[in-house]
Design a protein around this motif. Structure first.
Motif, PDB file in Angstrom:
ATOM      1  N   SER A 102      -7.103  -0.911  -3.624  1.00  0.00           N
ATOM      2  CA  SER A 102      -6.795   0.503  -3.390  1.00  0.00           C
ATOM      3  C   SER A 102      -7.922   1.161  -2.606  1.00  0.00           C
ATOM      4  CB  SER A 102      -6.573   1.233  -4.717  1.00  0.00           C
ATOM      5  OG  SER A 102      -5.339   0.869  -5.294  1.00  0.00           O
ATOM      6  N   ASP A 150       0.847  -1.186   0.000  1.00  0.00           N
ATOM      7  CA  ASP A 150       0.000   0.000   0.000  1.00  0.00           C
ATOM      8  C   ASP A 150       0.886   1.241   0.000  1.00  0.00           C
ATOM      9  OD1 ASP A 150      -2.514  -1.342   2.229  1.00  0.00           O
ATOM     10  OD2 ASP A 150      -2.470  -1.285   0.046  1.00  0.00           O
ATOM     11  N   TRP A 152       1.105   8.309  -7.107  1.00  0.00           N
ATOM     12  CA  TRP A 152       1.732   6.997  -6.906  1.00  0.00           C
ATOM     13  C   TRP A 152       3.073   6.905  -7.635  1.00  0.00           C
ATOM     14  CZ3 TRP A 152       2.635   3.044 -10.535  1.00  0.00           C
ATOM     15  CH2 TRP A 152       2.969   1.800 -10.002  1.00  0.00           C
ATOM     16  N   LEU A 156      -2.907   3.812  -2.811  1.00  0.00           N
ATOM     17  CA  LEU A 156      -2.958   2.903  -3.948  1.00  0.00           C
ATOM     18  C   LEU A 156      -2.240   1.618  -3.574  1.00  0.00           C
ATOM     19  CD1 LEU A 156      -4.271   4.932  -5.855  1.00  0.00           C
ATOM     20  CD2 LEU A 156      -2.536   4.361  -7.553  1.00  0.00           C
ATOM     21  N   HIS A 157      -2.916   0.515  -3.847  1.00  0.00           N
ATOM     22  CA  HIS A 157      -2.313  -0.798  -3.639  1.00  0.00           C
ATOM     23  C   HIS A 157      -1.643  -1.259  -4.924  1.00  0.00           C
ATOM     24  CE1 HIS A 157      -2.720  -5.239  -4.219  1.00  0.00           C
ATOM     25  NE2 HIS A 157      -2.070  -5.235  -3.071  1.00  0.00           N
TER      26      HIS A 157
END
Length: 303
Positions: A78, A22, A97, A30-31
């Motif tokens: 996410s 993560d 990200w 955001l994953h």
């Protein structure tokens, strides 16, 4: 940056060494799934899937670089911030990200809306892009006359206020009818369940309607057509960035008209037949995509 274990995406599907991560971005996270070392290869999905779309590619491309597949904001594992989930929103979170990970020398592997956002990022960060591969991308306004009649009909319903909310949010037909119908060979029930798992309730599905409503068909909505048009100058001028387009039979969003436009307007491009597939070709033709990525990396390294 934190690792967590409560996931809807089974990390074991990506093979040995893959990790769930993560990344805090803006007011959410955001994953992504990642494995390996070296220059980053970033895999971007679209609607209504997740990083899980690229699980087969991780095993096939092991040792080729740092493989990273994020979930777009509101998808997969996410976060779900209170935003409109328009194209600009997705771009903001994905930009944050990329910055948080400080990714450079990036090879982009792009599908559906992942292509819209990936090419946009590349156009604004040209010095950080190594190569681009497109497989069933959202890259250009689509003519409805080349789309399946059933899909055009579903789009008409989805874009109608009230009817669209019932179709996507209440009755969950986008995930249970439209998604399963976009394969030559039916997707395994276990895999379909992974894509459906993040959206078990109407409340969890409210934002899913944004992507199909924003799909540019016959010039509508104009905002999406304009969003994609902003990337055209970079696509035409980036002669130092090798690019590959894979085409499929019958394919879906990449119509013959769009293929011809890409051939005429995208610099340093190779077009190759990817085989039989509809839209989620990463499920149907993973080996061909992996082979194309390897060939693309060789072109980039030979510059």
């Amino acid at each position: 940056m934190t690792d967590t274990t409560a996931r809807t995406i089974p990390i074991e599907a990506f093979g040995p060494g893959a990790q769930s991560v993560d990344v805090p971005v803006l007011d959410s996270h955001l994953h992504h799934v990642e494995a390996g070392e070296g220059d980053p290869i970033v895999f971007l999905h679209g609607s209504p899937t997740s990083s899980y779309l690229y699980r087969h590619l991780f095993g096939l491309l092991a040792g080729r670089g740092r493989l990273i597949a994020p979930d777009l904001i509101g998808f997969g594992d996410s976060g779900r911030p209170e935003i409109a989930y328009d194209l600009a929103d997705h771009e903001r979170y994905l930009d944050a990200w990329f910055e948080a990970l400080d990714l450079r020398d990036v090879t982009l592997v792009l599908q559906d809306y992942g292509a819209a956002f990936g090419v946009s990022w590349a156009s604004r960060h040209a010095d950080r892009v190594k190569a681009v591969l497109l497989a069933e991308p959202v890259i250009r306004d689509i003519e409805s006359s080349a789309l399946p009649e059933a899909f055009v009909g579903a789009q008409r319903v989805i874009r109608t206020p009230g009817d669209g909310e019932k179709f996507v949010v209440e009755d969950n037909l986008f995930l249970t009818a439209v998604l399963p119908g976009a394969f030559l060979t039916p997707l395994a029930e276990a895999d379909l369940a992974v894509y459906q798992a993040p959206f078990p309730t109407p409340e969890s599905r409210t934002h899913l309607i944004r992507f199909p409503r924003n799909l540019p068909i016959d010039g509508d909505p104009a905002s999406s057509v304009e969003y994609l048009a902003r990337n055209e100058a970079w696509l035409a001028s980036s002669t130092d960035v090798p690019k590959t387009l894979l085409t499929y039979e019958p394919g879906f969003l990449v119509t013959p008209t769009i293929v011809e436009w890409i051939r005429e307007n995208v610099a340093n491009l190779e077009v190759h037949a990817g085989g039989a597939g509809v839209h989620f070709v990463q499920e149907e033709q993973p080996q061909g995509i992996a082979d194309a990525v390897v060939a693309l990396l060789a072109r980039a390294e030979a510059r």
